[in-house]
Design a protein around this motif. Structure first.
Motif: not given
Length: 283
Positions: A262-283
């Motif tokens: 469960i993620v607070e609305r204001q933290d969703l962007k950073e949480t999603i970004h961390r998950i993507l980095v963990m799965h080797n999706y990079l800029p």
């Protein structure tokens, strides 16, 4: 012009100004259903549509959701201009569609497209609860299926924000078919190595909760979101028993192992970004 006419005109202008001011106040102020506080909509938008006093979540439009998640000016909409028809000649369905278009300022119950989240390119779908309560008809199913195929083709992570009352009864069997359609496309995407993050918002119910929304590799929910197929009142009436407090809400489902976080609305962007980095999706 007589002096009386001057005062009369001034009075008319003042009355018009007061009416305009009252109208603006009504349009820009929302009441919290929990604490009954009155807040300017602009204040709520700055606070992610969360009550500043009691932390109650207001409904968030798809446009505001995208603005809170996507990097500025990176979102490009997909399949814009695809409109619903009336496949089973349901009475006044065309009028209902037009009414909801005017109310929500959107052409359907989901927006799909490609954006960047902290520089990482993603495919995204956001359901619009103000358009027929985010119900899933043929256009919603097609848009979600199409953006999933775009994600697969370009090796992008897929993120779907669900907010729905379920299948759209005005389209009958055509609506129910979208459950199988979206589920099949998303399962194929995952089998080919795609990452699907499913984000439940309040409410996610019916055919949406029973199809693509439940198929995420990672299941995320906002606090106190109702997530179910049939609502608590329907279940209570069916079984004749009182349900546990908080049944079918995020916190209950997390304890039951039905959610990953469960993620607070204001933290969703950073949480999603961390998950993507963990799965080797990079800029």
């Amino acid at each position: 012009m007589e002096i009386s006419d001057i005062f009369k005109n001034k009075k008319n202008r003042l009355d018009k100004l007061r009416r305009t001011r009252r109208k603006v106040d009504v349009e820009e102020t929302l009441e919290c259903k929990r604490c009954h506080g009155q807040f300017a909509k602009s204040v709520l938008k700055k606070n992610f549509m969360i009550c500043p006093d009691c932390n109650k979540y207001f409904s968030m439009s798809a446009e505001d959701r995208i603005r809170s998640i996507a990097d500025e000016k990176t979102f490009k909409e997909h399949l814009k201009g695809m409109y619903s028809v009336n496949p089973i000649d349901f009475l006044d369905y065309d009028k209902v569609i037009e009414k909801n278009k005017n109310r929500s300022k959107r052409d359907e119950a989901v927006i799909t497209g490609v954006c960047k989240i902290n520089g990482i390119k993603c495919a995204i779908a956001v359901m619009e609860s103000q358009f027929m309560m985010g119900s899933m008809g043929t256009v919603v199913g097609e848009r979600i299926s199409a953006i999933t195929e775009v994600a697969g083709k370009h090796n992008l992570p897929l993120i779907i924000f669900s907010a729905s009352g379920g299948a759209r009864m005005q389209e009958g069997m055509f609506s129910l078919m979208q459950m199988a359609k979206t589920s099949t496309v998303i399962e194929k995407f995952k089998e080919n190595g795609g990452l699907f993050l499913s984000v439940y918002t309040n409410p996610t119910t019916g055919g949406v909760s029973a199809s693509f929304a439940a198929l995420g590799n990672i299941l995320i929910a906002e606090p106190d979101a109702l997530i179910c197929f049939a609502g608590p009142r329907v279940i209570e009436q069916t079984i004749g028993e009182k349900l546990p407090e908080g049944f079918q809400h995020s916190e209950f489902l997390l304890k039951s192992g039905m959610l990953d976080m469960i993620v607070e609305r204001q933290d969703l962007k950073e949480t999603i970004h961390r998950i993507l980095v963990m799965h080797n999706y990079l800029p």
